[in-house]
Design a protein around this motif. Structure first.
Motif, PDB file in Angstrom:
ATOM      1  N   ALA A   1      38.227  59.613 -32.712  1.00  0.00           N
ATOM      2  CA  ALA A   1      37.747  58.362 -33.221  1.00  0.00           C
ATOM      3  C   ALA A   1      36.998  57.846 -32.438  1.00  0.00           C
ATOM      4  N   GLU A   2      36.407  56.556 -32.568  1.00  0.00           N
ATOM      5  CA  GLU A   2      35.357  55.774 -31.591  1.00  0.00           C
ATOM      6  C   GLU A   2      35.838  54.481 -31.623  1.00  0.00           C
ATOM      7  N   ILE A   3      35.419  53.667 -30.683  1.00  0.00           N
ATOM      8  CA  ILE A   3      35.819  52.279 -30.517  1.00  0.00           C
ATOM      9  C   ILE A   3      34.295  51.748 -29.963  1.00  0.00           C
ATOM     10  N   GLU A   4      33.868  50.486 -30.672  1.00  0.00           N
ATOM     11  CA  GLU A   4      32.848  49.922 -30.317  1.00  0.00           C
ATOM     12  C   GLU A   4      32.834  49.293 -29.055  1.00  0.00           C
ATOM     13  N   GLN A   5      31.613  49.259 -28.213  1.00  0.00           N
ATOM     14  CA  GLN A   5      31.640  48.714 -26.896  1.00  0.00           C
ATOM     15  C   GLN A   5      31.841  47.176 -27.050  1.00  0.00           C
ATOM     16  N   GLU A   6      31.511  46.517 -27.889  1.00  0.00           N
ATOM     17  CA  GLU A   6      31.865  45.223 -28.337  1.00  0.00           C
ATOM     18  C   GLU A   6      33.356  44.884 -28.393  1.00  0.00           C
ATOM     19  N   ALA A   7      34.038  45.815 -28.957  1.00  0.00           N
ATOM     20  CA  ALA A   7      35.410  45.362 -29.205  1.00  0.00           C
ATOM     21  C   ALA A   7      36.219  45.651 -27.868  1.00  0.00           C
ATOM     22  N   VAL A   8      35.713  46.776 -27.130  1.00  0.00           N
ATOM     23  CA  VAL A   8      36.300  46.782 -25.803  1.00  0.00           C
ATOM     24  C   VAL A   8      36.092  45.801 -24.690  1.00  0.00           C
ATOM     25  N   GLN A   9      34.777  45.376 -24.840  1.00  0.00           N
ATOM     26  CA  GLN A   9      34.442  43.941 -24.125  1.00  0.00           C
ATOM     27  C   GLN A   9      35.552  42.938 -24.433  1.00  0.00           C
ATOM     28  N   PHE A  10      35.556  42.675 -25.726  1.00  0.00           N
ATOM     29  CA  PHE A  10      36.526  41.557 -26.122  1.00  0.00           C
ATOM     30  C   PHE A  10      37.968  41.898 -25.668  1.00  0.00           C
ATOM     31  N   ILE A  11      38.396  42.942 -25.625  1.00  0.00           N
ATOM     32  CA  ILE A  11      39.691  43.270 -25.354  1.00  0.00           C
ATOM     33  C   ILE A  11      39.860  43.050 -23.808  1.00  0.00           C
ATOM     34  N   TYR A  12      38.962  43.423 -23.223  1.00  0.00           N
ATOM     35  CA  TYR A  12      39.023  43.420 -21.782  1.00  0.00           C
ATOM     36  C   TYR A  12      38.945  41.833 -21.227  1.00  0.00           C
ATOM     37  N   GLU A  13      38.120  41.129 -21.751  1.00  0.00           N
ATOM     38  CA  GLU A  13      37.936  39.532 -21.548  1.00  0.00           C
ATOM     39  C   GLU A  13      39.496  39.052 -21.995  1.00  0.00           C
ATOM     40  N   ARG A  14      40.069  39.351 -23.026  1.00  0.00           N
ATOM     41  CA  ARG A  14      41.554  38.838 -23.526  1.00  0.00           C
ATOM     42  C   ARG A  14      42.650  39.357 -22.540  1.00  0.00           C
ATOM     43  N   THR A  15      42.473  40.557 -22.071  1.00  0.00           N
ATOM     44  CA  THR A  15      43.574  41.018 -21.068  1.00  0.00           C
ATOM     45  C   THR A  15      43.443  40.838 -19.656  1.00  0.00           C
ATOM     46  N   ALA A  16      42.256  40.359 -19.210  1.00  0.00           N
ATOM     47  CA  ALA A  16      42.020  40.207 -17.871  1.00  0.00           C
ATOM     48  C   ALA A  16      42.275  41.677 -17.220  1.00  0.00           C
ATOM     49  N   GLY A  17      42.438  42.763 -17.729  1.00  0.00           N
ATOM     50  CA  GLY A  17      42.312  44.186 -17.210  1.00  0.00           C
ATOM     51  C   GLY A  17      43.796  44.502 -16.766  1.00  0.00           C
ATOM     52  N   TYR A  18      44.852  43.733 -17.242  1.00  0.00           N
ATOM     53  CA  TYR A  18      46.239  43.791 -17.039  1.00  0.00           C
ATOM     54  C   TYR A  18      46.382  45.432 -17.861  1.00  0.00           C
ATOM     55  N   PRO A  19      47.221  46.256 -17.298  1.00  0.00           N
ATOM     56  CA  PRO A  19      47.174  47.580 -17.944  1.00  0.00           C
ATOM     57  C   PRO A  19      48.296  47.540 -19.219  1.00  0.00           C
TER      58      PRO A  19
END
Length: 389
Positions: free
Chosen positions: A251-269
């Motif tokens: 599958a694939e995931i949009e870069q905008e989706a990844v950026q959104f998740i990164y911002e919301r999670t602050a990078g915590y695994p």
């Protein structure tokens, strides 16, 4: 998308599909294990970090590395209700009997078993009625003083392992929960072993206060151990942690989706895994979109509140809940004890006991005098959502 094929794993200690951003720590562990087994000096490791950054995952991976290298492994999780001696006795007994079975009874193994038998009796280890069928050697780990007996026991165990051409890897999670006397004895034991180049290594994980606690227990602990900091993932590593598992499933995931998740999670695994899992389940086809990521937010928040935050919050007394809500009200990453008392409307001296209890429970920690920080990432956000001050 098919939830059965969901590649993400937001469980406590579950290995992520892509263990990224930790190569330096794993390489350090690999070198430590290899050097110790070859009779070369190496610093044992005390990993530090907040909840949810993957310390337990790393311990599990290092356990696999140690076994592959040929080590006998003892893995412990420290609990408030159980002593280090209680936790250690049965796994060490099993390990020594396994060493004894490798090629018949050996004098070094018998000596180690005798040391363990003496240790159990002299320290009054609470493990029930178990037998160790060897003769007692007087004067070996039988003083009743943990600081004297633990080094003798560890050295005897290491010598037994060396006689079988192997080593012992002692892996400890939540090590900051050790009592002061226990941490003192453990550090002293490791110091004695390192001087003799004995093949027993300690790799442990705990909260960020661990280096200070170790230094207060023994001044030479700063030189005896290395202290890798396990932190949130960088933007690059966070992207890889989300993209790689999706791509591996075709599958694939949009870069905008990844950026959104990164911002919301602050990078915590842990949070990345939870968000990735929900987005996968919501996606209608093999392309995970920004819309999917946004739709997943209330589900992610509800799951984190229920399974990550609330289980910790519910362990607190009413007074401790008011204490942490006051910290959340202040809104800063690091709060002064005096400001917490001001928000609560009490004198600073009246919150000393609650402060100590919360530190012991691993909910908060102090890196400098008079200041406190949550040990759980984004816990203040949870408290502000749950119940406004």
């Amino acid at each position: 998308m098919d939830p059965i094929m969901n590649p993400f794993s937001p469980g406590a200690g579950c290995p992520p599909p892509a263990l990224v951003g930790r190569n330096d720590v794993l390489e350090q562990a690999r070198v430590l294990l290899a050097r110790s087994l070859r009779g070369r000096a190496a610093q044992s490791m005390l990993m530090t970090g907040l909840r949810g950054v993957g310390k337990t995952v790393l311990l599990n991976r290092i356990e696999q590395m140690a076994k592959k290298e040929g080590y006998q492994v003892i893995k412990l999780e420290i609990r408030e209700s159980r002593t280090l001696a209680d936790s250690l006795a049965l796994p060490l007994r099993q390990l020594l009997y396994e060493l004894d079975a490798l090629a018949g009874t050996h004098a070094a193994v018998r000596r180690a078993l005798s040391a363990l038998r003496n240790f159990i009796r002299s320290i009054r280890v609470n493990i029930g009625d178990i037998g160790i069928g060897v003769e007692t050697i007087p004067g070996l780990a039988d003083s009743g003083d943990l600081g004297m007996d633990m080094p003798a026991l560890f050295l005897a165990a290491a010598e037994a392992a060396a006689a079988r051409g192997t080593g012992i890897a002692l892996l400890i999670d939540e090590i900051q929960l050790l009592e002061e006397e226990e941490l003192h004895a453990l550090i002293y034991a490791m110091h004695q072993l390192q001087q003799k180049l004995a093949p027993l290594v300690l790799i442990a994980a705990g909260l960020p206060t661990l280096p200070r606690l170790a230094g207060e227990a023994k001044s030479y602990a700063e030189r005896l151990f290395s202290y890798p900091v396990i932190d949130r993932l960088s933007r690059e590593d966070s992207f890889q942690a989300l993209e790689s598992p999706v791509f591996n499933e075709g599958a694939e995931i949009e870069q905008e989706a990844v950026q959104f998740i990164y911002e919301r999670t602050a990078g915590y695994p842990y949070f990345l895994q939870e968000w990735g899992a929900q987005v996968w389940n919501l996606a209608v086809d093999s392309r995970l979109t920004l819309r999917d990521a946004r739709r997943a937010e209330p589900l992610v928040v509800a799951n984190l509140d229920r399974e990550f935050f609330r289980v910790r919050y519910d362990r607190l007394t009413d007074g401790e809940k008011r204490f942490v809500r006051a910290m959340a009200e202040l809104g800063a990453d690091e709060c002064r004890s005096a400001d917490i008392a001001r928000v609560l409307g009490v004198r600073p001296t009246s919150i000393t006991l609650m402060r100590a209890n919360l530190i012991r429970k691993g909910m908060i920690y102090s890196m400098r005098h008079g200041y406190l920080t949550f040990s759980v990432p984004l816990f203040g956000d949870f408290l502000r959502r749950r119940e406004p001050f």
